[in-house]
Structure formats: C-alpha cells, structure tokens
Enzyme design. Structure first.
Site, mmCIF file in Angstrom:
data_model
loop_
_atom_site.group_PDB
_atom_site.id
_atom_site.type_symbol
_atom_site.label_atom_id
_atom_site.label_comp_id
_atom_site.label_asym_id
_atom_site.label_seq_id
_atom_site.Cartn_x
_atom_site.Cartn_y
_atom_site.Cartn_z
ATOM 1 N N HIS A 180 -20.821 33.399 82.658
ATOM 2 C CA HIS A 180 -20.710 33.992 83.995
ATOM 3 C C HIS A 180 -22.116 34.407 84.439
ATOM 4 C CE1 HIS A 180 -16.266 35.506 83.595
ATOM 5 N NE2 HIS A 180 -16.295 34.551 84.500
ATOM 6 N N CYS A 273 -18.963 43.628 83.416
ATOM 7 C CA CYS A 273 -17.664 42.932 83.390
ATOM 8 C C CYS A 273 -16.510 43.903 83.629
ATOM 9 C CB CYS A 273 -17.437 42.262 82.042
ATOM 10 S SG CYS A 273 -18.615 40.995 81.637
HETATM 11 N N1 ARG Z 1 -12.988 37.225 77.755
HETATM 12 C C1 ARG Z 1 -13.329 37.221 79.145
HETATM 13 C C2 ARG Z 1 -13.481 35.788 79.630
HETATM 14 O O1 ARG Z 1 -13.974 34.977 78.896
HETATM 15 C C3 ARG Z 1 -14.575 37.990 79.394
HETATM 16 C C4 ARG Z 1 -14.917 38.122 80.848
HETATM 17 C C5 ARG Z 1 -16.166 38.889 81.082
HETATM 18 N N2 ARG Z 1 -16.374 39.165 82.438
HETATM 19 C C6 ARG Z 1 -17.518 38.986 83.108
HETATM 20 N N3 ARG Z 1 -17.583 39.413 84.312
HETATM 21 N N4 ARG Z 1 -18.541 38.348 82.567
HETATM 22 O O2 ARG Z 1 -13.104 35.455 80.726
#
Ligand code: ARG
Length: 290
Positions: A180, A273
């Site tokens: 991300h 996150c």
């Molecule tokens: N386990 C989640 C996923 O892989 C973590 C998300 C983390 N969120 C973020 N905004 N980077 O989607």
C-alpha cells in the site's frame, strides 16, 4: 499531465499541530487467519489482548494531543477491519467507501459504507474501481498522491480525481512488502517522507522532483513500517521502532510520538493503517486540505 509544483517550505519553528478527526476500529476480532501480504504468517499466533492494549494506547495518544477519534463497530469474521485507513476516503463533506482487492476483505467495503452513510456526509459513494482508501491515497495539500501495483487499480485514481475534483498523482509500487502507498510514504506538513526503493524508477524520480526536500527513510525504518505514520502538522505518530526516522523528523522541527503496535505489524499494519482521517477542507488562510 502531472503538476510537479512544490509546496512552499515552512519555517520549522512555526510548525503547529492542527486538531484532526480520525476514524478507528477496535481490533476486537483481530487475528491472522489468511495471508494477503508478505507480513502475514498464519502460523505465528497473535496476542489479541496485547493488540487491543496497543490500539487503546494509540487512540489515547491521539486524544491526548487534541484529536477526536470516532469508532466504527468491528464485525466478527473481518479480522483486518482494524485497518480503518482502508475503509475509504473522506474529504470535507464527501465520502467514498472502499472496494477491496482480496475476497477476504470484501465485506469491509459495505461496513465502512454504512458507517459513512449514517455519519451524515453530504455525499457518500461506493467506489466502482478497486480502491483501498487511504492505504493507497494520501491527501497532500491540494493534491492526492495515489499508489497502484498491488491493491488499488489505476482506474481508481481517475475515479478519485473526478469524484473529489482534485489532481491525483499516480505512483507505481513495486515491492510486495510495501503493498500500500501508506507503507512507503507519509505526508508531513510541507513535505513527505518516503522509501524510494518501494517505487518504480519513474515514480521515484517524480517524487524526487516534486519533493526535493523530502525525508528519505532508511531500509531499517522502512522495514518496520516506520513510514506508516500520521502527522498533525507538528506531531508525527509512528512506530517506536523507527528510531532514525524519529531523529530525521526532529531535525526538521517535528515531534515524533513513538507507538508500539507490534501485534498489528503481524498483519502488515502500523499506525496509519489503523487510522482513517476525516479530512477537513481549509478555506481561509492557506487553502488546501488537512
Ligand atoms: N492485513 C491487511 C492487508 O493486507 C493490512 C492492511 C494495512 N493497511 C494499510 N493501510 N496499509 O490488507
């Protein structure tokens, strides 16, 4: 055509926190039962009580620094719902709810949509394109930096530009550990901090051109998700493991606030996150978006 105008640098001594509104989701159902990013290891158990205590401490740190926190009801069977940043995008009176890339998280989209619809924003829309909210969209003054490559679709960048009426700068992510945008780039007050190796060559060059005075994170700090932080204009809430980054921030006049979110890191998440900012639009002195 992408605008590469740089923001005027602010006098570091003049940095001030501005009160923010955040949406968070308590990790009541947090666990790692599937693996959709390289951080997730289903054989490594999570300590949910510890995750809850760490999350409570993050919420308390925001409130202690003058920010307001709203919470969305966690849904059983959606262990990643704690990562509220992915729920969508809220700017002023407009909200866009997410459309997740992976089926494991699909039902979070409607859950966040329902919260937005009940919150009374003037306009609420569900994303048509795959869009993981603030995970891939970073509001930076009067433009939006957007990531693609692993989760949000490039088409989502156009959809966001059109819906919010703001220019969107597309950036390609190339390292699966930084899946991300918010794992590789953090918006500060008048610049950004980022990890160039997470981006394609052209995207890294574009960032260097747009933000010549950006903070460049070390490998070690990027690898503990140090860039997954939240800045209120002065304080920067980030993992307590990113020690070099904390020093770099201090040298630029920011105050780093170290937070231990070790349990959430097991799912590939950290401070940002867990936080969806309900952005305010600034109109009077200094236009732009907080
Ligand atoms: N386990 C989640 C996923 O892989 C973590 C998300 C983390 N969120 C973020 N905004 N980077 O989607």
């Amino acid at each position: 055509m992408t605008s590469v105008a740089t923001l005027p640098a602010r006098d570091p001594a003049a940095r001030r926190p501005r009160p923010r509104s955040y949406l968070m989701c308590r990790p009541e159902h947090f666990e790692v039962t599937y693996a959709i990013n390289p951080w997730m290891d289903t054989s490594d158990p999570v300590d949910r009580a510890l995750a809850l205590a760490q999350w409570d401490a993050l919420r308390a740190a925001y409130e202690a620094h003058g920010h307001s926190v709203e919470v969305i009801e966690p849904v059983a069977g959606l262990p990643d719902m704690v990562f509220a940043a992915n729920g969508g995008l809220v700017i002023g009176e407009k909200a866009l709810s997410a459309r997740f890339a992976n089926p494991e998280r699909e039902k979070e989209g409607p859950a966040y949509h329902e919260w937005m619809a009940g919150r009374g924003f003037a306009e609420v829309m569900a994303a048509r394109e795959t869009n993981e909210g603030e995970g891939d969209f970073a509001i930076a003054g009067d433009r939006i930096l957007a990531g693609t490559g692993f989760r949000s679709a490039r088409g989502a960048h156009e959809e966001v530009a059109e819906y919010f009426g703001m220019p969107v700068v597309s950036l390609d992510l190339v390292d699966p550990r930084f899946y991300h945008l918010d794992t590789a780039l953090m918006v500060l007050d008048d610049t950004i901090a980022y990890y160039p190796a997470a981006f394609s060559g052209p995207s890294a060059r574009l960032l260097a051109q747009m933000y010549p005075d950006a903070i460049i994170a070390t490998d070690a700090d990027a690898e503990v998700l140090g860039l997954n932080g939240v800045c209120d204009g002065y304080h920067v809430f980030l993992t307590d493991k990113a020690t070099a980054l904390a020093e770099q921030l201090r040298a630029r006049g920011y105050e780093p606030i170290g937070i231990d979110l070790s349990e959430l890191l097991k799912s590939g998440g950290s401070v940002k996150c867990c936080t969806l900012e309900l952005h305010r639009v600034r109109t009077a002195a200094g236009s732009g978006t907080d």
